[in-house]
Motif scaffolding. Structure first.
Motif, PDB file in Angstrom:
ATOM      1  N   UNK A 157       0.810  -1.220   0.000  1.00  0.00           N
ATOM      2  CA  UNK A 157       0.000   0.000   0.000  1.00  0.00           C
ATOM      3  C   UNK A 157       0.836   1.259   0.000  1.00  0.00           C
ATOM      4  N   UNK A 158       2.113   1.135  -0.376  1.00  0.00           N
ATOM      5  CA  UNK A 158       3.042   2.262  -0.286  1.00  0.00           C
ATOM      6  C   UNK A 158       3.791   2.422  -1.606  1.00  0.00           C
ATOM      7  N   UNK A 159       4.426   3.585  -1.778  1.00  0.00           N
ATOM      8  CA  UNK A 159       5.257   3.778  -2.958  1.00  0.00           C
ATOM      9  C   UNK A 159       6.357   2.720  -2.977  1.00  0.00           C
ATOM     10  N   UNK A 160       6.701   2.193  -4.139  1.00  0.00           N
ATOM     11  CA  UNK A 160       7.768   1.190  -4.189  1.00  0.00           C
ATOM     12  C   UNK A 160       9.069   1.684  -3.567  1.00  0.00           C
ATOM     13  N   UNK A 161       9.350   2.969  -3.698  1.00  0.00           N
ATOM     14  CA  UNK A 161      10.594   3.526  -3.181  1.00  0.00           C
ATOM     15  C   UNK A 161      10.670   3.632  -1.671  1.00  0.00           C
ATOM     16  N   UNK A 162       9.659   3.146  -0.966  1.00  0.00           N
ATOM     17  CA  UNK A 162       9.717   3.118   0.506  1.00  0.00           C
ATOM     18  C   UNK A 162      10.601   1.985   1.013  1.00  0.00           C
ATOM     19  N   UNK A 163      10.804   0.958   0.187  1.00  0.00           N
ATOM     20  CA  UNK A 163      11.539  -0.225   0.632  1.00  0.00           C
ATOM     21  C   UNK A 163      12.684  -0.509  -0.337  1.00  0.00           C
ATOM     22  N   UNK A 164      13.791  -1.076   0.145  1.00  0.00           N
ATOM     23  CA  UNK A 164      14.926  -1.363  -0.738  1.00  0.00           C
ATOM     24  C   UNK A 164      14.550  -2.258  -1.912  1.00  0.00           C
ATOM     25  N   UNK A 165      13.756  -3.299  -1.661  1.00  0.00           N
ATOM     26  CA  UNK A 165      13.387  -4.196  -2.745  1.00  0.00           C
ATOM     27  C   UNK A 165      12.570  -3.522  -3.824  1.00  0.00           C
ATOM     28  N   UNK A 166      11.798  -2.522  -3.435  1.00  0.00           N
ATOM     29  CA  UNK A 166      10.973  -1.811  -4.404  1.00  0.00           C
ATOM     30  C   UNK A 166      11.752  -0.940  -5.358  1.00  0.00           C
ATOM     31  N   UNK A 167      13.039  -0.732  -5.084  1.00  0.00           N
ATOM     32  CA  UNK A 167      13.878   0.069  -5.974  1.00  0.00           C
ATOM     33  C   UNK A 167      14.323  -0.720  -7.193  1.00  0.00           C
ATOM     34  N   UNK A 168      14.202  -2.052  -7.134  1.00  0.00           N
ATOM     35  CA  UNK A 168      14.578  -2.881  -8.282  1.00  0.00           C
ATOM     36  C   UNK A 168      13.494  -2.760  -9.349  1.00  0.00           C
ATOM     37  N   UNK A 169      13.899  -2.561 -10.574  1.00  0.00           N
ATOM     38  CA  UNK A 169      12.929  -2.355 -11.654  1.00  0.00           C
ATOM     39  C   UNK A 169      13.223  -3.286 -12.831  1.00  0.00           C
ATOM     40  N   UNK A 170      12.935  -4.565 -12.737  1.00  0.00           N
ATOM     41  CA  UNK A 170      12.289  -5.264 -11.629  1.00  0.00           C
ATOM     42  C   UNK A 170      13.285  -6.068 -10.804  1.00  0.00           C
TER      43      UNK A 170
END
Length: 467
Positions: A106-119
């Motif tokens: 429920x948060x922006x991907x950039x809130x967590x380290x794993x979410x910075x991977x694209x993909x």
């Protein structure tokens, strides 16, 4: 009936009125839509079940109810007629993993380290099991939780749906796999039941559909969440009759001597066509139809919220007209996605909504509908749509935010701020220019500066990209 606004008019032109484009399964009278309006009197009901279905790389106009002139999707079109079709719905990002992070947290991907991977592309990246998720928060309130299909938020041994709140998992950890052998993007077998490898050489969409039909047809003793994540119509471009081509791709994967060679084999650069892509989308539609029929037979249809969407915009063979851009970029074609919501107990059918919404909103919405509370240490970035959907409350104007390495974008009302890969800033009025061709930045420099400043304020609170 509410007055049609400029945005509504633009949405009807861009999305294609369903009466004009619905497939042959829908008669014109059945397909007619009306502007969204919450039901004024709804009978009370217990906590609903949640069936959240994701297509993979499915473009905004790839459904006949969204304008595709050559693709027939009667089951998803029927789902739209039974609920609300959103014309201005967006994914949380322009690629697979970040959007899934935004849905699960429920948060922006950039809130967590794993979410910075694209993909997410290797075993060191993933969704931290300690982070609250939609599944873990619902499970605390008594929901049963399951994820069937594509996870793409990290591999074992450190990452898995069963480590992040889902009671059951059957599917693949990575972002892509060959549809028959189940060889994935790391070159190894990638079909699991829980944390154990599972063998099934049949077409993957068929296998996932069977599992989902079984799950919704059970005698459940508690409300449930099922995340059903198809890989269709993501490459490689294979339909159910293409086992021989799949075997050739699998052989290339086994013979690969580098990650690049594995990726090239799976990407199937020398394959695919508009006809093959059409076949894949239509097979996705048939699969969804089977699951929805199982839900109807189970007697749970009335009080089950069904949410269908795509994880990002389409690519290569996708039909995206009139949008510009595609997967990986933050133009409309990369992030605007087909989105349908049905809840017979509380929401009337044959409706269309032109409200701008995005993936984290659905997380907040499902939590509120279930009576679950977000973890205060991990505040949500989405806005619950419960008041809008059930009580007709007006959604306050807000900023929808996206950040990827190559682009930035922010939408406020009809206005969109977009910075391209060259670092040039643009301002578009989506109500009049859905195709993002008329840059109004030079004419409205103050507004451009205001939206850019808002983007930078939000971005300042996110994790920086690693070098």
């Amino acid at each position: 009936m509410p007055e049609i606004s400029r945005r509504t008019f633009g949405g009807l032109l861009g999305g294609g009125a369903a009466a004009a484009v619905a497939g042959p399964a829908a008669a014109p009278a059945e397909a007619a839509e009306r502007p969204f309006q919450a039901r004024t009197a709804a009978s009370p009901t217990g906590r609903p079940n949640f069936l959240v279905i994701l297509g993979d790389d499915l473009g905004w106009a790839d459904l006949s109810s969204y304008g595709a002139p050559h693709i027939r999707t009667p089951h998803l079109d029927r789902l739209a007629r039974q609920g609300v079709r959103f014309t201005d719905a967006y994914s949380g990002s322009a690629t697979c993993s970040p959007t899934r992070f935004s849905l699960y947290t429920g948060r922006y991907p950039g809130r967590t380290p794993g979410g910075l991977a694209e993909p997410v592309a290797n075993r060191t990246q993933g969704l931290d099991p300690r982070h609250p998720t939609l599944a873990s928060l619902l499970r605390k309130t008594g929901y049963a939780t399951a994820l069937i299909g594509k996870w793409h938020c990290g591999w074992l041994p450190d990452y898995s749906p069963t480590k992040s709140g889902w009671d059951e998992f059957f599917g693949n950890h990575g972002g892509v796999l060959e549809y028959f052998s189940k060889l994935g993007q790391l070159g190894d077998h990638d079909l699991y039941e829980g944390d154990a490898e599972y063998q099934d050489l049949r077409y993957y969409t068929t296998v996932l559909t069977e599992r989902a039909v079984e799950y919704v047809g059970r005698k459940h003793t508690a409300p449930w969440l099922l995340n059903l994540n198809f890989t269709t119509p993501h490459w490689p471009w294979l339909a159910e009759g293409d086992a021989e081509t799949g075997a050739e791709i699998a052989a290339r994967i086994r013979a690969a001597k580098s990650q690049a060679e594995i990726s090239n084999a799976l990407n199937h650069y020398d394959g695919g066509s508009v006809a093959k892509y059409t076949e894949m989308v239509e097979s996705l539609d048939a699969a969804v139809g089977e699951v929805l029929e199982a839900l109807r037979r189970s007697g749970q249809e009335e009080n089950t919220v069904v949410l269908f969407a795509s994880d990002n915009g389409g690519e290569r063979w996708s039909y995206l007209w009139p949008l510009s851009g595609e997967k990986f970029v933050l133009q409309e074609g990369g992030i605007r996605v087909p989105t349908i919501v049905r809840w017979p107990a509380r929401i009337d059918g044959r409706q269309v909504s032109h409200e701008p919404v995005f993936t984290p909103d659905w997380t907040a919405t499902l939590l509120e509908l279930a009576g679950a509370r977000p973890d205060p240490a991990y505040p949500l970035d989405g806005t619950s749509l419960t008041g809008y959907l059930l009580r007709g409350e007006r959604l306050a104007e807000r900023d929808l935010f996206w950040r990827v390495r190559a682009n930035r974008a922010l939408r406020r009302g009809d206005w969109k701020y977009y910075q391209d890969a060259d670092g040039d800033d643009h301002l578009y009025d989506l109500g009049a220019d859905l195709r993002e061709q008329a840059d109004l930045g030079p004419d409205r420099p103050e507004l451009l500066a205001e939206l850019k400043a808002s983007w930078e304020r939000i971005a300042a609170g996110l994790l920086p990209y690693p070098n």
